[in-house]
Design a protein around this motif. Structure first.
Motif, PDB file in Angstrom:
ATOM      1  N   LYS A 173       0.635  -1.253  -0.028  1.00  0.00           N
ATOM      2  CA  LYS A 173      -0.123   0.002  -0.018  1.00  0.00           C
ATOM      3  C   LYS A 173       0.773   1.334   0.009  1.00  0.00           C
ATOM      4  N   PHE A 174       2.070   1.221   0.635  1.00  0.00           N
ATOM      5  CA  PHE A 174       2.938   2.446   0.796  1.00  0.00           C
ATOM      6  C   PHE A 174       3.855   2.493  -0.479  1.00  0.00           C
ATOM      7  N   THR A 175       3.818   1.511  -1.443  1.00  0.00           N
ATOM      8  CA  THR A 175       4.709   1.617  -2.665  1.00  0.00           C
ATOM      9  C   THR A 175       3.841   2.295  -3.872  1.00  0.00           C
ATOM     10  N   ALA A 176       2.483   2.557  -3.656  1.00  0.00           N
ATOM     11  CA  ALA A 176       1.624   3.001  -4.630  1.00  0.00           C
ATOM     12  C   ALA A 176       1.356   4.300  -4.642  1.00  0.00           C
ATOM     13  N   GLY A 177       1.247   4.987  -5.779  1.00  0.00           N
ATOM     14  CA  GLY A 177       1.022   6.499  -6.074  1.00  0.00           C
ATOM     15  C   GLY A 177       1.963   7.315  -5.987  1.00  0.00           C
ATOM     16  N   GLU A 178       1.801   8.589  -5.780  1.00  0.00           N
ATOM     17  CA  GLU A 178       2.776   9.671  -5.986  1.00  0.00           C
ATOM     18  C   GLU A 178       3.487   9.697  -4.724  1.00  0.00           C
ATOM     19  N   ASN A 179       3.214   9.186  -3.601  1.00  0.00           N
ATOM     20  CA  ASN A 179       3.907   9.592  -2.195  1.00  0.00           C
ATOM     21  C   ASN A 179       4.410   8.066  -1.811  1.00  0.00           C
ATOM     22  N   ALA A 180       4.944   7.269  -2.953  1.00  0.00           N
ATOM     23  CA  ALA A 180       5.486   5.897  -2.557  1.00  0.00           C
ATOM     24  C   ALA A 180       6.757   6.269  -1.523  1.00  0.00           C
ATOM     25  N   LYS A 181       6.814   5.335  -0.609  1.00  0.00           N
ATOM     26  CA  LYS A 181       8.020   5.358   0.425  1.00  0.00           C
ATOM     27  C   LYS A 181       9.097   4.391  -0.171  1.00  0.00           C
TER      28      LYS A 181
END
Length: 115
Positions: free
Chosen positions: A28-36
């Protein structure tokens, strides 16, 4: 195969499930513009740990079909619950019935393999 080996097999299966659920949750935290960037590391380490533990489970006598059914079904159910609790994703009654059917199906596979 000793009874201890079989017990260890299911312990490794449980570890495989936990590692897979952690890895999938951090997707979930690797998706989108705010990927970590750190989330990618957790995902990779989690999946490697999961498959390693699953392999250890198989080498200790847990049948492949049963191990994979339990690993995937418990993982699916756990991810749905984690997504509902942590990410506030919706969970309808139809989906809850579906989860119950998944659990029932794996239970029947396990029971059907007993002699």
């Amino acid at each position: 195969m000793s009874e201890d080996d079989h017990m260890w097999g299911y312990l490794f299966l449980a570890l495989a499930i936990v590692a897979e659920v952690i890895a999938t949750t951090f997707l979930k935290f690797t998706a989108g513009e705010n990927a970590k960037w750190w989330a990618y590391a957790i995902v990779v380490v989690g999946y490697v740990a999961s498959f390693t533990a699953l392999s250890q489970s198989l080498s200790r006598g847990v049948p492949l079909g049963i191990a994979y059914a339990i690993w995937s079904a418990v993982g699916v159910v756990a991810i749905v619950i984690v997504s509902w609790l942590l990410f506030k994703e919706s969970l309808s009654w139809v989906q809850i019935v579906g989860l119950a059917l998944v659990i029932s199906g794996v239970g029947l596979l396990e029971l059907g393999g007993k002699h």
